[in-house]
Design a protein around this motif. Sequence first.
Motif, PDB file in Angstrom:
ATOM      1  N   SER A 100      26.370  39.489  36.574  1.00 55.91           N
ATOM      2  CA  SER A 100      26.284  40.656  37.471  1.00 55.91           C
ATOM      3  C   SER A 100      27.570  40.764  38.285  1.00 55.91           C
ATOM      4  O   SER A 100      28.328  39.801  38.427  1.00 55.91           O
ATOM      5  CB  SER A 100      25.079  40.507  38.404  1.00 55.91           C
ATOM      6  OG  SER A 100      25.184  39.261  39.079  1.00 55.91           O
ATOM      7  N   GLY A 101      27.815  41.968  38.775  1.00 51.54           N
ATOM      8  CA  GLY A 101      28.970  42.207  39.645  1.00 51.54           C
ATOM      9  C   GLY A 101      30.298  41.968  38.952  1.00 51.54           C
ATOM     10  O   GLY A 101      31.293  41.631  39.582  1.00 51.54           O
ATOM     11  N   VAL A 102      30.328  42.150  37.634  1.00 47.67           N
ATOM     12  CA  VAL A 102      31.558  41.879  36.868  1.00 47.67           C
ATOM     13  C   VAL A 102      32.631  42.901  37.251  1.00 47.67           C
ATOM     14  O   VAL A 102      32.371  44.105  37.282  1.00 47.67           O
ATOM     15  CB  VAL A 102      31.274  41.937  35.357  1.00 47.67           C
ATOM     16  CG1 VAL A 102      32.539  41.679  34.540  1.00 47.67           C
ATOM     17  CG2 VAL A 102      30.185  40.924  34.985  1.00 47.67           C
ATOM     18  N   ILE A 103      33.817  42.428  37.562  1.00 41.91           N
ATOM     19  CA  ILE A 103      34.922  43.322  37.948  1.00 41.91           C
ATOM     20  C   ILE A 103      35.787  43.600  36.720  1.00 41.91           C
ATOM     21  O   ILE A 103      36.418  42.677  36.185  1.00 41.91           O
ATOM     22  CB  ILE A 103      35.778  42.683  39.065  1.00 41.91           C
ATOM     23  CG1 ILE A 103      34.914  42.434  40.318  1.00 41.91           C
ATOM     24  CG2 ILE A 103      36.967  43.588  39.414  1.00 41.91           C
ATOM     25  CD1 ILE A 103      35.641  41.701  41.441  1.00 41.91           C
ATOM     26  N   HIS A 104      35.766  44.853  36.254  1.00 40.87           N
ATOM     27  CA  HIS A 104      36.530  45.231  35.037  1.00 40.87           C
ATOM     28  C   HIS A 104      37.890  45.776  35.461  1.00 40.87           C
ATOM     29  O   HIS A 104      38.042  46.975  35.710  1.00 40.87           O
ATOM     30  CB  HIS A 104      35.754  46.285  34.250  1.00 40.87           C
ATOM     31  CG  HIS A 104      34.587  45.724  33.466  1.00 40.87           C
ATOM     32  ND1 HIS A 104      34.704  45.298  32.168  1.00 40.87           N
ATOM     33  CD2 HIS A 104      33.300  45.516  33.812  1.00 40.87           C
ATOM     34  CE1 HIS A 104      33.527  44.852  31.729  1.00 40.87           C
ATOM     35  NE2 HIS A 104      32.654  44.980  32.716  1.00 40.87           N
ATOM     36  N   MET A 105      38.885  44.916  35.510  1.00 38.67           N
ATOM     37  CA  MET A 105      40.197  45.336  36.029  1.00 38.67           C
ATOM     38  C   MET A 105      40.967  46.230  35.062  1.00 38.67           C
ATOM     39  O   MET A 105      41.898  46.923  35.469  1.00 38.67           O
ATOM     40  CB  MET A 105      41.051  44.122  36.413  1.00 38.67           C
ATOM     41  CG  MET A 105      41.427  43.236  35.252  1.00 38.67           C
ATOM     42  SD  MET A 105      42.426  41.821  35.785  1.00 38.67           S
ATOM     43  CE  MET A 105      43.989  42.630  36.165  1.00 38.67           C
ATOM     44  N   HIS A 106      40.557  46.234  33.784  1.00 37.28           N
ATOM     45  CA  HIS A 106      41.230  47.115  32.812  1.00 37.28           C
ATOM     46  C   HIS A 106      40.318  48.246  32.372  1.00 37.28           C
ATOM     47  O   HIS A 106      40.563  48.881  31.350  1.00 37.28           O
ATOM     48  CB  HIS A 106      41.698  46.312  31.595  1.00 37.28           C
ATOM     49  CG  HIS A 106      42.869  45.419  31.910  1.00 37.28           C
ATOM     50  ND1 HIS A 106      43.291  44.427  31.057  1.00 37.28           N
ATOM     51  CD2 HIS A 106      43.704  45.356  32.984  1.00 37.28           C
ATOM     52  CE1 HIS A 106      44.341  43.813  31.591  1.00 37.28           C
ATOM     53  NE2 HIS A 106      44.595  44.356  32.763  1.00 37.28           N
ATOM     54  N   GLY A 107      39.258  48.505  33.146  1.00 38.02           N
ATOM     55  CA  GLY A 107      38.331  49.584  32.811  1.00 38.02           C
ATOM     56  C   GLY A 107      37.278  49.123  31.825  1.00 38.02           C
ATOM     57  O   GLY A 107      37.104  47.915  31.598  1.00 38.02           O
ATOM     58  N   ILE A 108      36.591  50.094  31.224  1.00 38.19           N
ATOM     59  CA  ILE A 108      35.447  49.729  30.370  1.00 38.19           C
ATOM     60  C   ILE A 108      35.246  50.791  29.280  1.00 38.19           C
ATOM     61  O   ILE A 108      35.367  51.988  29.511  1.00 38.19           O
ATOM     62  CB  ILE A 108      34.192  49.534  31.263  1.00 38.19           C
ATOM     63  CG1 ILE A 108      33.071  48.861  30.473  1.00 38.19           C
ATOM     64  CG2 ILE A 108      33.733  50.834  31.900  1.00 38.19           C
ATOM     65  CD1 ILE A 108      32.072  48.147  31.356  1.00 38.19           C
ATOM     66  N   LEU A 109      34.979  50.325  28.069  1.00 39.61           N
ATOM     67  CA  LEU A 109      34.832  51.224  26.905  1.00 39.61           C
ATOM     68  C   LEU A 109      33.686  52.216  27.096  1.00 39.61           C
ATOM     69  O   LEU A 109      33.736  53.331  26.592  1.00 39.61           O
ATOM     70  CB  LEU A 109      34.560  50.404  25.643  1.00 39.61           C
ATOM     71  CG  LEU A 109      35.751  49.884  24.863  1.00 39.61           C
ATOM     72  CD1 LEU A 109      35.280  48.965  23.745  1.00 39.61           C
ATOM     73  CD2 LEU A 109      36.617  51.006  24.337  1.00 39.61           C
ATOM     74  N   SER A 110      32.661  51.807  27.853  1.00 37.05           N
ATOM     75  CA  SER A 110      31.494  52.696  28.005  1.00 37.05           C
ATOM     76  C   SER A 110      31.758  53.769  29.066  1.00 37.05           C
ATOM     77  O   SER A 110      30.897  54.610  29.331  1.00 37.05           O
ATOM     78  CB  SER A 110      30.271  51.875  28.428  1.00 37.05           C
ATOM     79  OG  SER A 110      30.562  51.221  29.655  1.00 37.05           O
ATOM     80  N   GLY A 111      32.960  53.739  29.656  1.00 38.10           N
ATOM     81  CA  GLY A 111      33.261  54.717  30.712  1.00 38.10           C
ATOM     82  C   GLY A 111      34.201  55.815  30.222  1.00 38.10           C
ATOM     83  O   GLY A 111      35.083  55.570  29.406  1.00 38.10           O
ATOM     84  N   ALA A 112      33.976  57.036  30.729  1.00 39.62           N
ATOM     85  CA  ALA A 112      34.890  58.165  30.472  1.00 39.62           C
ATOM     86  C   ALA A 112      35.413  58.652  31.818  1.00 39.62           C
ATOM     87  O   ALA A 112      34.745  58.533  32.853  1.00 39.62           O
ATOM     88  CB  ALA A 112      34.149  59.293  29.759  1.00 39.62           C
ATOM     89  N   LEU A 113      36.638  59.155  31.801  1.00 41.22           N
ATOM     90  CA  LEU A 113      37.314  59.590  33.040  1.00 41.22           C
ATOM     91  C   LEU A 113      37.965  60.931  32.760  1.00 41.22           C
ATOM     92  O   LEU A 113      38.521  61.154  31.677  1.00 41.22           O
ATOM     93  CB  LEU A 113      38.391  58.542  33.379  1.00 41.22           C
ATOM     94  CG  LEU A 113      39.443  58.885  34.443  1.00 41.22           C
ATOM     95  CD1 LEU A 113      38.797  58.981  35.831  1.00 41.22           C
ATOM     96  CD2 LEU A 113      40.534  57.810  34.447  1.00 41.22           C
ATOM     97  N   CYS A 114      37.866  61.861  33.716  1.00 42.78           N
ATOM     98  CA  CYS A 114      38.545  63.142  33.527  1.00 42.78           C
ATOM     99  C   CYS A 114      39.986  63.034  34.043  1.00 42.78           C
ATOM    100  O   CYS A 114      40.209  62.732  35.222  1.00 42.78           O
ATOM    101  CB  CYS A 114      37.807  64.252  34.296  1.00 42.78           C
ATOM    102  SG  CYS A 114      38.664  65.842  34.149  1.00 42.78           S
ATOM    103  N   ALA A 115      40.937  63.270  33.150  1.00 36.54           N
ATOM    104  CA  ALA A 115      42.358  63.180  33.522  1.00 36.54           C
ATOM    105  C   ALA A 115      42.731  64.329  34.467  1.00 36.54           C
ATOM    106  O   ALA A 115      43.776  64.278  35.115  1.00 36.54           O
ATOM    107  CB  ALA A 115      43.214  63.226  32.257  1.00 36.54           C
ATOM    108  N   ALA A 116      41.854  65.348  34.573  1.00 33.09           N
ATOM    109  CA  ALA A 116      42.180  66.484  35.448  1.00 33.09           C
ATOM    110  C   ALA A 116      41.594  66.286  36.844  1.00 33.09           C
ATOM    111  O   ALA A 116      42.306  66.362  37.843  1.00 33.09           O
ATOM    112  CB  ALA A 116      41.633  67.773  34.833  1.00 33.09           C
TER     113      ALA A 116
END
Length: 230
Positions: A100-116
């Motif tokens: 639990s509480g894992v810190i993903h310093m390089h992000g995560i494959l299951s996440g999407a981000l809007c570049a805008a």
Amino acid sequence: MEKIVILTGAGISAESGLSTFRDEGGLWAQHRIEDVATPEAFARNPALVQGFYNARRVQAAQVQPNAAHQALAQLQRDWPGEVVIVTQNVDSLHEAGGASGVIHMHGILSGALCAACGHRWTAPPEMAPDEPCPACNAPSGRPDIVWFGEMPYHMEDIFDHLTTASIFAAIGTSGEVYPAAAFVHEAQAAGAHTIEINLEPTGGGFDERLLGKATETVPRWVDRLLMAKT
Ligand code: APR
């Protein structure tokens, strides 16, 4: 009570079947970083970049956590002090293994981000080159992954943890990429005992090293820590 801070890299997920980056036949032997893991690459060829992460996302969804992931979750449960896991990995195998509480310093494959607009959402299994943002509708959806040249996430929290750690362990990471490669020095400067757990030494100046496959060495290390506490 002693606080343990753990940094993990691709080597902890290798025995689950996920490729590492710099081992024989690793991801950077199959793709050039500048073609698939930089903001410029995404601007130049979003289809190639989305395709690279779609393949990794699909593969990551098919594999299971291994005994090393599970041992770290047990350490979090049974260690009387705080145990913080910082990972460079973008898979979710620590969480699947019970951490639990894992810190993903390089992000995560299951996440999407809007570049805008910066909106974040759960990534679909496959993202299109012009993936629409559910918040602003711009065709600017990208993997929520930190690319080369971008700032890793949660760095302030991570440095706070490193400067208050009694034990720092680096597991399955080559120590080739900064700032993660410098964490051992931050922890040492704050007085932590540092241990490297890897197939082979990476020359990072650790106080101690445990060599072998993570599914063998990490459970052994956790058992040794917990025995010493009883
Ligand atoms: N058990 C323990 N260690 C292992 C195992 C295993 N079964 N298999 C491989 N390793 C070790 C290798 O010896 C190596 O030191 O894991 C490490 C993998 O190194 P890399 O492939 O460089 O992966 P990592 O250190 O996580 O890379 C850091 O670089 O490309 C970027 O963003 C990417 O997060 C990644 C970062």
